[in-house]
Write a protein that holds these residues in place. Structure first.
Motif, PDB file in Angstrom:
ATOM      1  N   ILE A 284       0.690  -1.490  -0.306  1.00 13.51           N
ATOM      2  CA  ILE A 284      -0.007   0.397  -0.140  1.00 13.51           C
ATOM      3  C   ILE A 284       1.000   1.405   0.147  1.00 13.51           C
ATOM      4  N   ALA A 285       1.905   1.264   0.944  1.00 16.38           N
ATOM      5  CA  ALA A 285       3.148   2.032   0.838  1.00 16.38           C
ATOM      6  C   ALA A 285       3.468   2.635  -0.379  1.00 16.38           C
ATOM      7  N   THR A 286       3.539   1.480  -1.015  1.00 15.56           N
ATOM      8  CA  THR A 286       4.331   1.757  -2.357  1.00 15.56           C
ATOM      9  C   THR A 286       3.332   2.531  -3.539  1.00 15.56           C
ATOM     10  N   ILE A 287       2.506   1.814  -3.914  1.00 12.54           N
ATOM     11  CA  ILE A 287       1.384   3.118  -4.354  1.00 12.54           C
ATOM     12  C   ILE A 287       1.093   4.336  -3.401  1.00 12.54           C
ATOM     13  N   ALA A 288       0.434   4.448  -2.553  1.00 19.39           N
ATOM     14  CA  ALA A 288       0.784   5.969  -2.159  1.00 19.39           C
ATOM     15  C   ALA A 288       1.704   6.852  -3.018  1.00 19.39           C
ATOM     16  N   ALA A 289       3.057   6.277  -2.531  1.00 17.38           N
ATOM     17  CA  ALA A 289       3.918   6.709  -2.437  1.00 17.38           C
ATOM     18  C   ALA A 289       4.182   7.455  -4.121  1.00 17.38           C
ATOM     19  N   ALA A 290       3.670   6.358  -4.771  1.00 16.56           N
ATOM     20  CA  ALA A 290       4.684   6.062  -6.472  1.00 16.56           C
ATOM     21  C   ALA A 290       3.019   7.594  -6.795  1.00 16.56           C
ATOM     22  N   LEU A 291       1.991   7.429  -6.044  1.00 16.68           N
ATOM     23  CA  LEU A 291       1.057   8.730  -6.420  1.00 16.68           C
ATOM     24  C   LEU A 291       1.699  10.029  -6.019  1.00 16.68           C
ATOM     25  N   ALA A 292       2.421  10.478  -4.733  1.00 14.95           N
ATOM     26  CA  ALA A 292       2.484  10.908  -4.375  1.00 14.95           C
ATOM     27  C   ALA A 292       3.297  12.041  -4.259  1.00 14.95           C
ATOM     28  N   ILE A 293       4.370  11.074  -5.158  1.00 15.22           N
ATOM     29  CA  ILE A 293       5.837  11.223  -5.624  1.00 15.22           C
ATOM     30  C   ILE A 293       5.196  12.736  -6.906  1.00 15.22           C
ATOM     31  N   THR A 294       4.480  12.090  -7.839  1.00 12.68           N
ATOM     32  CA  THR A 294       4.106  12.329  -9.371  1.00 12.68           C
ATOM     33  C   THR A 294       3.653  13.738  -9.048  1.00 12.68           C
ATOM     34  N   TRP A 295       2.464  13.652  -7.744  1.00 13.03           N
ATOM     35  CA  TRP A 295       1.594  15.057  -7.923  1.00 13.03           C
ATOM     36  C   TRP A 295       2.573  16.372  -7.244  1.00 13.03           C
ATOM     37  N   LEU A 296       3.835  15.875  -6.687  1.00 16.88           N
ATOM     38  CA  LEU A 296       4.825  17.264  -5.522  1.00 16.88           C
ATOM     39  C   LEU A 296       5.371  17.084  -6.541  1.00 16.88           C
ATOM     40  N   VAL A 297       6.555  17.265  -7.402  1.00 18.17           N
ATOM     41  CA  VAL A 297       6.813  17.672  -8.401  1.00 18.17           C
ATOM     42  C   VAL A 297       6.288  18.525  -9.097  1.00 18.17           C
ATOM     43  N   ASN A 298       4.806  18.615  -9.617  1.00 15.95           N
ATOM     44  CA  ASN A 298       4.069  19.908  -9.732  1.00 15.95           C
ATOM     45  C   ASN A 298       4.048  20.631  -8.979  1.00 15.95           C
ATOM     46  N   PHE A 299       3.336  20.236  -8.018  1.00 17.17           N
ATOM     47  CA  PHE A 299       2.816  21.496  -7.048  1.00 17.17           C
ATOM     48  C   PHE A 299       3.967  22.207  -6.388  1.00 17.17           C
ATOM     49  N   LEU A 300       4.768  21.591  -6.129  1.00 14.82           N
ATOM     50  CA  LEU A 300       6.774  22.842  -5.947  1.00 14.82           C
ATOM     51  C   LEU A 300       6.248  23.239  -6.898  1.00 14.82           C
ATOM     52  N   SER A 301       6.545  23.021  -8.236  1.00 13.18           N
ATOM     53  CA  SER A 301       6.755  24.214  -9.016  1.00 13.18           C
ATOM     54  C   SER A 301       6.264  25.196  -9.122  1.00 13.18           C
ATOM     55  N   LYS A 302       4.478  25.006  -8.670  1.00 12.26           N
ATOM     56  CA  LYS A 302       3.871  25.854  -8.996  1.00 12.26           C
ATOM     57  C   LYS A 302       3.072  26.778  -7.915  1.00 12.26           C
ATOM     58  N   HIS A 303       3.553  26.069  -6.847  1.00 15.94           N
ATOM     59  CA  HIS A 303       3.261  26.917  -4.845  1.00 15.94           C
ATOM     60  C   HIS A 303       4.243  26.667  -4.387  1.00 15.94           C
ATOM     61  N   GLY A 304       5.178  26.213  -3.778  1.00 15.03           N
ATOM     62  CA  GLY A 304       6.986  26.084  -3.704  1.00 15.03           C
ATOM     63  C   GLY A 304       6.060  25.424  -1.817  1.00 15.03           C
ATOM     64  N   LEU A 305       6.755  25.667  -0.944  1.00  9.74           N
ATOM     65  CA  LEU A 305       6.588  24.834   0.423  1.00  9.74           C
ATOM     66  C   LEU A 305       5.504  25.472   1.323  1.00  9.74           C
ATOM     67  N   ALA A 306       5.434  26.652   1.315  1.00  5.31           N
ATOM     68  CA  ALA A 306       4.236  27.566   2.181  1.00  5.31           C
ATOM     69  C   ALA A 306       3.605  27.327   2.495  1.00  5.31           C
ATOM     70  N   PRO A 307       2.323  26.091   1.713  1.00  8.63           N
ATOM     71  CA  PRO A 307       1.075  25.730   1.666  1.00  8.63           C
ATOM     72  C   PRO A 307       1.429  24.375   2.626  1.00  8.63           C
ATOM     73  N   PHE A 308       2.435  23.497   2.585  1.00  4.04           N
ATOM     74  CA  PHE A 308       2.828  22.429   3.623  1.00  4.04           C
ATOM     75  C   PHE A 308       3.370  23.066   4.993  1.00  4.04           C
ATOM     76  N   ALA A 309       3.476  24.520   4.874  1.00  4.76           N
ATOM     77  CA  ALA A 309       4.309  24.612   6.418  1.00  4.76           C
ATOM     78  C   ALA A 309       2.830  25.082   6.932  1.00  4.76           C
ATOM     79  N   TRP A 310       1.643  26.031   6.393  1.00  3.13           N
ATOM     80  CA  TRP A 310       1.079  25.638   6.644  1.00  3.13           C
ATOM     81  C   TRP A 310      -0.518  24.490   7.748  1.00  3.13           C
ATOM     82  N   TYR A 311      -0.303  23.488   6.267  1.00  5.58           N
ATOM     83  CA  TYR A 311      -0.558  22.250   7.084  1.00  5.58           C
ATOM     84  C   TYR A 311       0.237  21.700   8.367  1.00  5.58           C
ATOM     85  N   ARG A 312       1.795  22.295   8.264  1.00  2.00           N
ATOM     86  CA  ARG A 312       2.105  21.504   9.221  1.00  2.00           C
ATOM     87  C   ARG A 312       1.474  22.109  10.255  1.00  2.00           C
TER      88      ARG A 312
END
Length: 325
Positions: A284-312
């Protein structure tokens, strides 16, 4: 795919927390089921989703897994069975990273083939990338062995995780603001997809600096991904390549950490936890990590780290209220 992907792990944790809190009053000391508590397939599914989604996001997978173990009832209690289950669950929180390792191998096989060709003397760029990754890994290899027992005995708990979540968020906001000013001074837009130097062009000092920052993430809740992406920013990498270097470095670091846990705690873990759920959680971790990696690269390029900071920060506040107020 939207930022809702990150919220899945939070929703799972909070849902488990609520169910756990509601069920606690009905449990009596005489009927405590702690001795018979085992890792179930439901536990493995939840841990696999949480690990896969959070491992490469800058929110701390270890911190999320520690909180999830707490809310699933996999730690706590003073009797010998409870202590052994907690130790096995903490070890599994490291071993389940094998799923995230497999995801990187699947998604970045071309980079890995280049490294292999470099080791065979057929790809100079692949060899330089391999050297860079090894230099970045060395600080964690040394300090990880020295501090492993201290970290597990002192920092594997909800309160240290909450502190690290907030501290990491402040660092991320500061670095993102610094990066924004750097881009403005250079007359560039943050939305421009300029990758900067490639990974094999990084200097050894830059790689060692990223490795030192990775060591800070030994404090659960800090996030190995967050510290290495921040290091990539400082080294001049674009968000896309900073994330990619973080993934590849994680492949080495997580493999070493998981292998070390298997060697040192594997027998105890397998005696305490059923092998079926253990393997299921990794899948399950393999499947979830593959989806998260694919999404993260595009998200970081558009929005940076700030949204993750507020989430934390939001997660730390909610967990602190539920557990301590």
């Amino acid at each position: 795919m939207s930022f809702k992907l990150l919220h899945v792990s939070w929703i799972l944790v909070l849902s488990i927390l609520t169910l756990n809190a509601e069920s606690e009053p009905s449990q009596s000391v005489e009927n405590s089921p702690t001795e018979e508590r085992q890792l179930t397939y439901f536990d493995a599914f939840v841990l696999g989703v949480v690990e896969g989604i959070t491992e490469y996001l800058p929110v701390s997978s270890t911190g999320h897994l520690i909180l999830t173990n707490r809310f699933l009832g996999l730690e706590g209690g003073e009797d010998e069975a409870s202590i052994q289950l907690a130790e096995a669950a903490n070890a599994y929180a490291i071993v389940i990273q094998g799923g995230a390792i497999l995801a990187v191998i699947i998604l970045y096989w071309k980079r890995l083939v280049g490294i292999l060709m470099g080791l065979l003397g057929r790809d100079p760029r692949g060899l330089r990338l391999f050297v860079n990754l090894i230099v970045a890994f060395l600080p964690a290899a040394v300090l990880g062995l020295l501090l492993d027992d201290f970290i597990e005995s002192k920092l594997f708990g909800p309160l240290p995780v909450i502190i690290a979540l907030v501290g990491g968020a402040i660092l991320m906001l500061f670095v993102e603001n610094w990066r924004k000013k750097q881009k403005q001074n250079q007359g560039e837009s943050l939305s421009q997809s300029q990758d900067g130097p490639d990974l094999y062009n990084l200097g050894l000092k830059q790689c060692f600096m990223i490795g030192l920052l990775q060591c800070v993430a030994m404090w659960p809740g800090t996030s190995r991904s967050m510290m290495t992406i921040v290091g990539g920013y400082i080294a001049g990498l674009s968000p896309k390549l900073a994330a990619e270097f973080s993934f590849l470095l994680g492949l080495i670091t997580l493999s070493a950490a998981s292998g070390y846990k298997v060697v040192t705690n594997g027998k105890m873990m397998m005696e305490t936890l059923s092998p079926g759920p253990v393997l299921f959680g990794i899948i399950i971790a393999t499947i979830a990590a593959a989806l998260a990696i694919t999404w993260l690269v595009n998200f970081l390029s558009k929005h940076g780290l700030a949204p993750f900071a507020w989430y934390r920060i939001g997660l730390a506040i909610v967990v602190a209220i539920v557990l301590y107020i």
